[in-house]
Write a protein that holds these residues in place. Structure first.
Motif: not given
Length: 200
Positions: A75, A89, A143, A146, A150, A179, A183
């Motif tokens: 990242h 994030c 999430s 994220c 994404h 997510c 993750h």
């Protein structure tokens, strides 16, 4: 008809121009509007500055611990040159969620003042608690942070490993998982994971 409209406009202007004790209502309205714009501009500027990487790592607790860990991940440095900053994030992009998150972050200021995680040893002792708090937040908002980068609809399952493609096309697609369920530790070192579902 024209006379009626003209009379209404003139009457409205007289109300706005009518002096209060010291200033007209129109002046007070205009001054209030200008003050509101200045306040909003200042508030929004401060809010945006608080989302910069420079601000986040101005505290050595963040610079020496989570930021140092982020620098080791994909990242931070990757073939496409796209870098995630702390706020990407940890702060939602939508304004109302962002304000709620900023209010929650006031506890972090309290921790800074009282030195809750100001040494590597204290940070490590709190790592599991800090991680679980973030995992719960990500789980609660599906999430969201994220998904700001994404997009599920843009995923090319053929470019993913078989295991990832299977999980994304089933558990993620159905909403059974989000997510963060798979993750955890994507940008920071994991704490002791004993007792965390799915990590036995």
């Amino acid at each position: 008809m024209w006379q009626k409209i003209k009379g209404t406009v003139v009457g409205l202007w007289q109300v706005l121009a009518k002096p209060s004790v010291h200033y007209s209502l129109g002046f007070l309205t205009l001054a209030g509007f200008i003050a509101g714009v200045i306040f909003w501009g200042g508030f929004n500027t401060a809010l945006e500055y608080a989302n910069t990487e420079e601000f986040c790592i101005s505290c050595h607790e963040m610079r020496d611990n989570p930021y140092a860990e982020l620098q080791e991940t994909i990242h931070f440095s990757n073939r496409s040159g796209v870098r995630a900053m702390c706020s990407d994030c940890h702060v939602p992009h939508e304004w109302t969620y962002k304000i709620a998150r900023k209010m929650q972050a006031s506890k972090e200021v309290w921790g800074k003042i009282f030195g809750t995680i100001n040494t590597p040893e204290k940070y490590e002792a709190k790592r599991r608690q800090l991680a679980e708090h973030e995992w719960a937040r990500f789980k609660a908002n599906d999430s969201l942070e994220c998904r700001n980068c994404h997009d599920f609809d843009a995923m090319d399952f053929t470019a993913q490993s078989q295991r990832a493609a299977d999980q994304h096309s089933t558990a993620l697609a159905s909403g059974e998982k989000t997510c963060i369920d798979c993750h955890k530790g994507i940008a920071h070192h994991l704490p002791d994971m004993s007792g965390v579902p799915g990590w036995e």
